[in-house]
Every structure is written in C-alpha cells, then in structure tokens.
Write a protein that holds these residues in place. Sequence first.
Motif, PDB file in Angstrom:
ATOM      1  N   GLY A 496       0.804  -1.204   0.000  1.00 49.58           N
ATOM      2  CA  GLY A 496       0.000   0.000   0.000  1.00 49.58           C
ATOM      3  C   GLY A 496       0.841   1.259   0.000  1.00 49.58           C
ATOM      4  N   GLU A 497       2.120   1.144   0.357  1.00 52.19           N
ATOM      5  CA  GLU A 497       3.004   2.299   0.393  1.00 52.19           C
ATOM      6  C   GLU A 497       3.919   2.338  -0.823  1.00 52.19           C
ATOM      7  OE1 GLU A 497       3.541   2.398   5.234  1.00 52.19           O
ATOM      8  OE2 GLU A 497       4.936   1.287   4.000  1.00 52.19           O
ATOM      9  N   GLN A 498       3.897   1.298  -1.647  1.00 54.06           N
ATOM     10  CA  GLN A 498       4.804   1.234  -2.771  1.00 54.06           C
ATOM     11  C   GLN A 498       4.231   1.996  -3.952  1.00 54.06           C
ATOM     12  OE1 GLN A 498       5.488  -2.887  -3.519  1.00 54.06           O
ATOM     13  NE2 GLN A 498       6.329  -3.254  -1.511  1.00 54.06           N
ATOM     14  N   GLY A 499       5.136   2.369  -4.865  1.00 46.43           N
ATOM     15  CA  GLY A 499       4.725   3.044  -6.077  1.00 46.43           C
ATOM     16  C   GLY A 499       4.334   4.482  -5.860  1.00 46.43           C
ATOM     17  N   GLN A 500       4.665   5.065  -4.734  1.00 44.63           N
ATOM     18  CA  GLN A 500       4.307   6.436  -4.426  1.00 44.63           C
ATOM     19  C   GLN A 500       5.524   7.348  -4.522  1.00 44.63           C
ATOM     20  OE1 GLN A 500       1.077   7.073  -3.934  1.00 44.63           O
ATOM     21  NE2 GLN A 500       0.742   4.896  -4.253  1.00 44.63           N
ATOM     22  N   GLY A 501       6.345   7.152  -5.571  1.00 47.71           N
ATOM     23  CA  GLY A 501       7.553   7.949  -5.682  1.00 47.71           C
ATOM     24  C   GLY A 501       8.725   7.216  -5.096  1.00 47.71           C
ATOM     25  N   TRP A 556       6.361  -7.799 -14.285  1.00 54.67           N
ATOM     26  CA  TRP A 556       6.809  -7.437 -15.626  1.00 54.67           C
ATOM     27  C   TRP A 556       6.621  -5.931 -15.839  1.00 54.67           C
ATOM     28  CZ3 TRP A 556       9.345  -9.755 -19.528  1.00 54.67           C
ATOM     29  CH2 TRP A 556       9.240  -9.235 -20.812  1.00 54.67           C
ATOM     30  N   GLY A 557       7.713  -5.220 -16.089  1.00 51.99           N
ATOM     31  CA  GLY A 557       7.653  -3.780 -16.287  1.00 51.99           C
ATOM     32  C   GLY A 557       7.721  -2.982 -15.010  1.00 51.99           C
ATOM     33  N   ASP A 567       3.084  -1.335 -10.493  1.00 49.80           N
ATOM     34  CA  ASP A 567       2.342  -2.452 -11.088  1.00 49.80           C
ATOM     35  C   ASP A 567       2.758  -2.774 -12.516  1.00 49.80           C
ATOM     36  OD1 ASP A 567       1.238  -0.384 -12.551  1.00 49.80           O
ATOM     37  OD2 ASP A 567      -0.798  -0.620 -11.747  1.00 49.80           O
ATOM     38  N   GLY A 568       3.761  -2.058 -13.042  1.00 46.34           N
ATOM     39  CA  GLY A 568       4.325  -2.393 -14.342  1.00 46.34           C
ATOM     40  C   GLY A 568       3.523  -1.956 -15.546  1.00 46.34           C
ATOM     41  N   CYS A 569       2.428  -1.215 -15.340  1.00 37.68           N
ATOM     42  CA  CYS A 569       1.566  -0.872 -16.467  1.00 37.68           C
ATOM     43  C   CYS A 569       2.272  -0.013 -17.514  1.00 37.68           C
ATOM     44  CB  CYS A 569       0.316  -0.147 -15.978  1.00 37.68           C
ATOM     45  SG  CYS A 569      -1.037  -1.273 -15.559  1.00 37.68           S
ATOM     46  N   SER A 570       3.074   0.958 -17.066  1.00 41.83           N
ATOM     47  CA  SER A 570       3.705   1.887 -18.005  1.00 41.83           C
ATOM     48  C   SER A 570       4.609   1.160 -18.987  1.00 41.83           C
ATOM     49  CB  SER A 570       4.515   2.947 -17.245  1.00 41.83           C
ATOM     50  OG  SER A 570       3.676   3.756 -16.469  1.00 41.83           O
ATOM     51  N   ARG A 571       5.379   0.197 -18.493  1.00 42.98           N
ATOM     52  CA  ARG A 571       6.307  -0.513 -19.372  1.00 42.98           C
ATOM     53  C   ARG A 571       5.776  -1.880 -19.788  1.00 42.98           C
ATOM     54  NH1 ARG A 571      11.913  -1.500 -17.512  1.00 42.98           N
ATOM     55  NH2 ARG A 571      11.037  -1.978 -15.474  1.00 42.98           N
ATOM     56  N   GLY A 572       5.016  -2.531 -18.910  1.00 42.38           N
ATOM     57  CA  GLY A 572       4.548  -3.883 -19.203  1.00 42.38           C
ATOM     58  C   GLY A 572       3.320  -3.938 -20.072  1.00 42.38           C
ATOM     59  N   GLY A 573       2.465  -2.887 -19.985  1.00 38.79           N
ATOM     60  CA  GLY A 573       1.305  -2.789 -20.858  1.00 38.79           C
ATOM     61  C   GLY A 573       0.316  -3.925 -20.753  1.00 38.79           C
ATOM     62  N   GLY A 574       0.252  -4.584 -19.610  1.00 35.39           N
ATOM     63  CA  GLY A 574      -0.696  -5.680 -19.434  1.00 35.39           C
ATOM     64  C   GLY A 574      -0.141  -7.050 -19.766  1.00 35.39           C
ATOM     65  N   GLU A 575       1.096  -7.116 -20.275  1.00 38.66           N
ATOM     66  CA  GLU A 575       1.710  -8.412 -20.556  1.00 38.66           C
ATOM     67  C   GLU A 575       2.067  -9.135 -19.256  1.00 38.66           C
ATOM     68  OE1 GLU A 575       2.540 -10.112 -23.570  1.00 38.66           O
ATOM     69  OE2 GLU A 575       1.029  -8.697 -24.304  1.00 38.66           O
ATOM     70  N   LYS A 576       2.103 -10.448 -19.331  1.00 40.03           N
ATOM     71  CA  LYS A 576       2.479 -11.294 -18.192  1.00 40.03           C
ATOM     72  C   LYS A 576       1.706 -10.862 -16.952  1.00 40.03           C
ATOM     73  CE  LYS A 576       6.835 -12.808 -20.134  1.00 40.03           C
ATOM     74  NZ  LYS A 576       8.260 -13.076 -19.947  1.00 40.03           N
ATOM     75  N   ASN A 577       2.394 -10.489 -15.851  1.00 42.41           N
ATOM     76  CA  ASN A 577       1.657 -10.156 -14.622  1.00 42.41           C
ATOM     77  C   ASN A 577       1.629  -8.668 -14.347  1.00 42.41           C
ATOM     78  OD1 ASN A 577       4.357  -9.895 -13.910  1.00 42.41           O
ATOM     79  ND2 ASN A 577       4.064 -10.686 -11.831  1.00 42.41           N
ATOM     80  N   SER A 578       1.842  -7.826 -15.359  1.00 40.91           N
ATOM     81  CA  SER A 578       1.723  -6.380 -15.159  1.00 40.91           C
ATOM     82  C   SER A 578       0.254  -5.977 -15.111  1.00 40.91           C
ATOM     83  CB  SER A 578       2.446  -5.623 -16.279  1.00 40.91           C
ATOM     84  OG  SER A 578       1.862  -5.902 -17.540  1.00 40.91           O
ATOM     85  N   CYS A 579      -0.005  -4.817 -14.528  1.00 40.99           N
ATOM     86  CA  CYS A 579      -1.363  -4.243 -14.471  1.00 40.99           C
ATOM     87  C   CYS A 579      -2.354  -5.145 -13.753  1.00 40.99           C
ATOM     88  CB  CYS A 579      -1.885  -3.933 -15.876  1.00 40.99           C
ATOM     89  SG  CYS A 579      -0.815  -2.913 -16.882  1.00 40.99           S
ATOM     90  N   GLN A 580      -1.896  -5.888 -12.749  1.00 41.74           N
ATOM     91  CA  GLN A 580      -2.777  -6.792 -12.018  1.00 41.74           C
ATOM     92  C   GLN A 580      -2.921  -6.418 -10.552  1.00 41.74           C
ATOM     93  OE1 GLN A 580      -2.152 -10.971 -12.650  1.00 41.74           O
ATOM     94  NE2 GLN A 580      -1.917 -10.765 -14.856  1.00 41.74           N
ATOM     95  N   GLY A 581      -2.564  -5.192 -10.197  1.00 40.45           N
ATOM     96  CA  GLY A 581      -2.729  -4.750  -8.819  1.00 40.45           C
ATOM     97  C   GLY A 581      -1.641  -5.190  -7.873  1.00 40.45           C
ATOM     98  N   ASP A 586      10.710  -5.560 -12.237  1.00 40.71           N
ATOM     99  CA  ASP A 586      11.352  -6.516 -13.124  1.00 40.71           C
ATOM    100  C   ASP A 586      12.858  -6.291 -13.000  1.00 40.71           C
ATOM    101  OD1 ASP A 586      12.029  -4.350 -14.766  1.00 40.71           O
ATOM    102  OD2 ASP A 586      10.769  -4.968 -16.439  1.00 40.71           O
ATOM    103  N   CYS A 587      13.652  -7.023 -13.793  1.00 44.23           N
ATOM    104  CA  CYS A 587      15.097  -6.999 -13.557  1.00 44.23           C
ATOM    105  C   CYS A 587      15.696  -5.619 -13.755  1.00 44.23           C
ATOM    106  CB  CYS A 587      15.799  -8.031 -14.429  1.00 44.23           C
ATOM    107  SG  CYS A 587      15.730  -7.724 -16.199  1.00 44.23           S
ATOM    108  N   SER A 588      15.355  -4.961 -14.877  1.00 42.80           N
ATOM    109  CA  SER A 588      15.931  -3.648 -15.144  1.00 42.80           C
ATOM    110  C   SER A 588      15.323  -2.569 -14.255  1.00 42.80           C
ATOM    111  CB  SER A 588      15.747  -3.293 -16.618  1.00 42.80           C
ATOM    112  OG  SER A 588      14.383  -3.329 -16.992  1.00 42.80           O
ATOM    113  N   GLY A 589      14.079  -2.784 -13.806  1.00 42.26           N
ATOM    114  CA  GLY A 589      13.485  -1.842 -12.859  1.00 42.26           C
ATOM    115  C   GLY A 589      14.233  -1.833 -11.538  1.00 42.26           C
ATOM    116  N   LEU A 590      14.641  -3.032 -11.081  1.00 37.01           N
ATOM    117  CA  LEU A 590      15.388  -3.125  -9.826  1.00 37.01           C
ATOM    118  C   LEU A 590      16.777  -2.507  -9.959  1.00 37.01           C
ATOM    119  CD1 LEU A 590      15.707  -4.208  -6.913  1.00 37.01           C
ATOM    120  CD2 LEU A 590      16.515  -6.358  -7.918  1.00 37.01           C
ATOM    121  N   THR A 591      17.498  -2.852 -11.021  1.00 38.53           N
ATOM    122  CA  THR A 591      18.846  -2.290 -11.183  1.00 38.53           C
ATOM    123  C   THR A 591      18.789  -0.779 -11.360  1.00 38.53           C
ATOM    124  OG1 THR A 591      18.707  -2.857 -13.538  1.00 38.53           O
ATOM    125  CG2 THR A 591      19.860  -4.400 -12.123  1.00 38.53           C
TER     126      THR A 591
END
Length: 674
Positions: A496-501, A556-557, A567-581, A586-591
């Motif tokens: 609930g605190e993630q993704g807020q900057g 993903w993303g 939630d990966g929507c911007s880069r994942g676009g709904g593929e795999k498990n992105s945009c699922q709440g 993903d790997c490059s997001g972490l690095t």
Amino acid sequence: MQQWQPPTPPARRKLRPLLAAALSLAVGTGAVVLSLNATSDKPSNAAATAAVADTAGPVPAGYGVLGDGDTAYLTAPPTGGDGCSTTTDEIPGTAATGGMFGRTKLGDAQVQTASTVISVGKAMGISQRGIKVGLLAAMTDSALNPNFREGDSIGLFAQPKKGYTFDDRTDPIGASRMFFNALQAKVPGYQKGAQPDWAVAEAVQRKQQGVKYNGWRTTAAALVKKLYQPTPAYNWHPKQDTCPQDGETPTGAPSTFDPGFIVSDAVFYNTQAMSTDQIRTFIDAKGKDCQGDWCLKNLKVELPDTPQDEYCKAIAGNPEADAAEVIQKVSVACGVNPQVMLVTLEKESGLLTDSSVSEKSYAAAYGWHCPDTGPGGGANCDPEYAGFVKQASGMAKQWARYVVNPDKYNYRAGQTVEILWNVKESGCGGSSVTIKNKATASLYNYTPYQPNQASLEAYPGVGDSCSSYGNRNFYFLFAKYFGTSDAAQNGQQSQGEQGQGEQQAGSVRTDGMMVQIPDNPNVPEQLRGKMIKAPNDKVARGLASGLAFLGTPYVWGGGTDGRGPDDGCSRGGGEKNSCQGVTGFDCSGLTGYVLKQAGFSTGTDSASQRSGGTDVKWEDAKPGDIVGFEGHVAIYLGIANDVPYMLEAPNVGKQVRIRDVRAGADDVLHRYWS
C-alpha cells in the motif's frame, strides 16, 4: 561482524570459461534461443524441408529449416519483448549436450530442455511412456522452445492461459509440471491404455494435431533412452542453506514449507497492504476470462452498516458495493491484510479465477460455517451464512476472534501440538508442530491440517490419499500473488506504500560504505548478516535501498524509471503479470532503482543497461556494477568464499533475491557509478 570485501578474483573465477559447460538456458530479447542446429553455416535447401517432413515431423510455424538433405535442422525465430528473461537453471548431474537423436540433430539447449522435461516427470512419478508423450508434445508444439508464443499459446507446450495458470508457462519446469498434471487428469490410464502415444498427446493438448505428434516418436524415444537414466528427479524443495533456484519452491518464507511458520504476523495483519482500487484491479485481472453479472469483478451487493464490536471496528455500508469495497472494508475493520482475504477466497472457492460463476458459487465463498462434519469428514455448510457479504465479513471477523480470544481455540502461538495430515476419519495421523506465531495458529484453527510431503511435491496437483491442500494452497498462492509471506519482517514496505515515488531503504543497516545483508529467506543462509563494502557512500545507499525490497514480487515492467516498485503498467502494458494490482520490480526496474538511489541514471530496459555505462573487467568488479545476461540484468554484490553473488528480480512468480552469479554472464560488467 565479518566484513565481506570483493577480493581480486583468481583466474579460475573468471566467468567466461564457465559458458562452455553451462547447462542453463537464457531466453533473451531478440536472441535466437532455440536451435536444433549447432552450426549456423549450413545452407538452406528444399531437401532439408523434405527430410523434416518425412523423418522428424512437421515444421512448426515460423521456424526455418537448415540441413544437408539427410539430417533435419530447425532454427527458431528471434523472440521479442523487453524486460527480463526466463531462465532455467541446470538440472544437477545432467550432462545434456546436442547430437543425433533418431534422425534429428538437436542442439545443446534443446537437449537440456528435454532433460528438464524428463527430470520433472521423474519427480512427479510419471512413467517413461508418459515422459515420451510429453516430449512428443513439446517437439511438435514448440520445437522444444520454452519461449514459444503464438497468440494465447505460450511456452514449451504452447499452453493456453485457461487451465494453465499455476506456473509460469515460459518456465520449462513449471510448464512441464502443468503438462504432466494435465496428463494424469485427462488420461489417467495412459500407462496401460491401448491408445498410441500420439493419441495420448492429443488428448492432453487438444490442439487438433492428431497423428502429427507421431512424427517425432523416434526422436522422443531416443531422448528417453539416452537421458532418462542419468537425469535425476527434480528437487522441488532445496535444503534451507541453498540459494533457491528458478522453478523450485515458488515462495520466500521460508524456502521450504515450514508447518510452524506459514506466514508472518507482520504480513497477516497488515491492513494497509492494498487499497480498494488495487484490490479492484487485482480482481479484474484474475477474473478477466469470466463473463456475466455473477463474476466476482462484476458483483454488486448490499453492504450494510455494521456497528463496532469487540472484534471489528464499525463499517460504513453501501447498497451498491462491489467485491473490492467489501474486502477492503471488512479487512481494515477487523485488522487483517486484504491480501490474506483474497488468497483465502481463492483457496476456499476459486472465485478469483473461476470463469463459470453463478449465485450458488457464493454460498460458501470463504468456507465460513462449513465445518468438516459431513459424511466421511466432508464439508457441512450452514445455509444461514451463505452469500458473499456474510461470508467475507464473517471470515474477517473470524480472523479477529482468533487474536482476541486465543484461549478459546485449539491452536495457539508457542504450542507444540500434533497437527493431522487429513481429517481424522482418514486414519492418516499427523506430526508434532511447534506453532511459532499467531497468524500460523489462526490458519490451523480455520483449516486444522498440514500438507504431507506428497501434497507439497504435487502442487498444484493431487498428492496421495493422506494429503490435504488448504494450508498448502494458502502458502503457495500467497507467494504467487504477493511474493514472500514474511516481507514486512525484513525491511520491505507494505504494498500500500509502494509506487508512491522514491522509496527509502527501510531497516537495512548501513555504516558509511558498509551495508549489512538482511537476515531474509531470499538470501543464501551463509550470507545473512554479512557486510558488503561498497566503493563509496552513494553506492552503499543504493545497495541498501535494493536490499530493502528482498522478497518483493517480480512484476513485468515494474520499477518504472527507477522510481521504485509499481504495477508495471507503463512498461509492461498488461503483458504477463503487469497491471494486475501487484507492485514489484522486473530486472531492469530493480537495477535502475538501485542506481537511481545512489544518484546515477541508467537505461530503462535490460538491453540499454547492458549497452550503456562503462565496461569493467571481471577482475575489477565492484558492488553496484550491473551484471548482464541475454535479456537479463542484476546488481553485482561481491565475492564471498570465492563465489560471486548478485541481487536480482528473476522472473514472473519469483521474488527479489540474492543468488550466485550463474553461467552465461557478459564478458564485462557495466558501471554507472563514479
């Protein structure tokens, strides 16, 4: 505390020589990862096409043909997409190399993939005939390509999403497990049946390939003959002191199922883990195949005003509430994590993913007031408590009752008691369990059975006659949906605190350039508590920020522009498990996040991160450098006991973890810090 510094690696630790002996398969962006020919300089000709059709079976769509007229060679088309790769670690003890199998020449990667199918089949007790059927299907439907994609059909067995959701279809271990589960369910008498192998394969796959499967019978038989004996059964449950490998137990707390600690209190009672909107997005994603008013995502119910009592706070009603609002309100009011409510709903009734839902489906949505007092220990549900609102609010309040009045129930934290494998009427008995926390006690009070080894090894399938599945399914489903079930004890912030900057490093300890590795199930035991010496204070801050998210789900993303998990929507676009709440990296997001927290910028995907920065030789590697693979990146941490380690977000269904640097790494590392 012992300091961990990266000494200059001796010559034998240079990674490039490991590549020749590598058994792992890396599926990379734009790379040819499947090849039945080891030599790419053979001319293409019509005779080869005929050889494939006559001796090896049909050529899968999209595959080119290379050959000399007598031997069939297939090459896979390049795979597309951004983000991280699917990786399959080696099956220990298997020396799988390419060569002639029947009249088909297979490359190293294909034979290794075949070994994976055999290893998983052996672990599941599948006969040699069943394994041969699996190889027929994989050869015909994907040419042994774990990253095959054609419409909704994905992976080694070209499996559709419907009916194949328990594992990642692009992971050959998970795909093999799902295939063999389907084999046992759809053709239970396959071993002694009169059907030919191709007909059994068709009965499982149902792709109208029919006798086409028969084209690979000689190749499949040759693979089984050569590889079955030396290939060990896959180890689903590695020892606690080993780094979890891709495809093994898909959870982080702990790396093997601990009946005394199924989920932490910090996670179980985290009421802020998901907002109403996040719950709604999650429900929509899981139920996207369901159509009709009674689908959970479309459900509208009357949620009445409820006064405060000794267990739960007051709830403001809504005559047109949806399922997400009901779950969020009852969870917060009664002090339970809404993720726990979602997982419990799926394990009890499957309503998150059920595509055939009616009003009756909600009668026992949470199994509340459905004790095992029916004939033979079956469920005996009270119709007075039927309906989604009654079931959800009753379930949430029941979790609170276990906390407020623990002495009224059979299982309590700190007890050592016998917990049965199955209902008493089964006569299976149980084993002694020390219950370590109140969340685990609550799970046993609600479902008073523990899974036996057969149940654990069969997940998501059926074990033996003494197996039970409720707490097993809770454990695995929680890991699949939300990552590690003890994340909050190890510095991870709530979702609930993630993704807020930008995020902070949580509880990871730093002292100047020194960073302490957390005591976390997603860290090899021998590294927990050790110190990393970063090259400077900035990199230390970045490493600490990344380590704070150990156990965070791979999404993903996820990790857009280095801002932290999302939630990966911007880069994942709904593929795999992105945009699922679900929020994660993903790997490059972490690095990218680690280096941004250190004050440095990188590219936004694995390819750009591997092509940018400054190339650094392995003997000059420092913590904070990027380790690159085909389609994958990770953060280098240093060397301990002559073994190099890295921090990575591995793949869908896995969590952020530390592991040894596997074979297949780039010749150089990529440095962005200064």
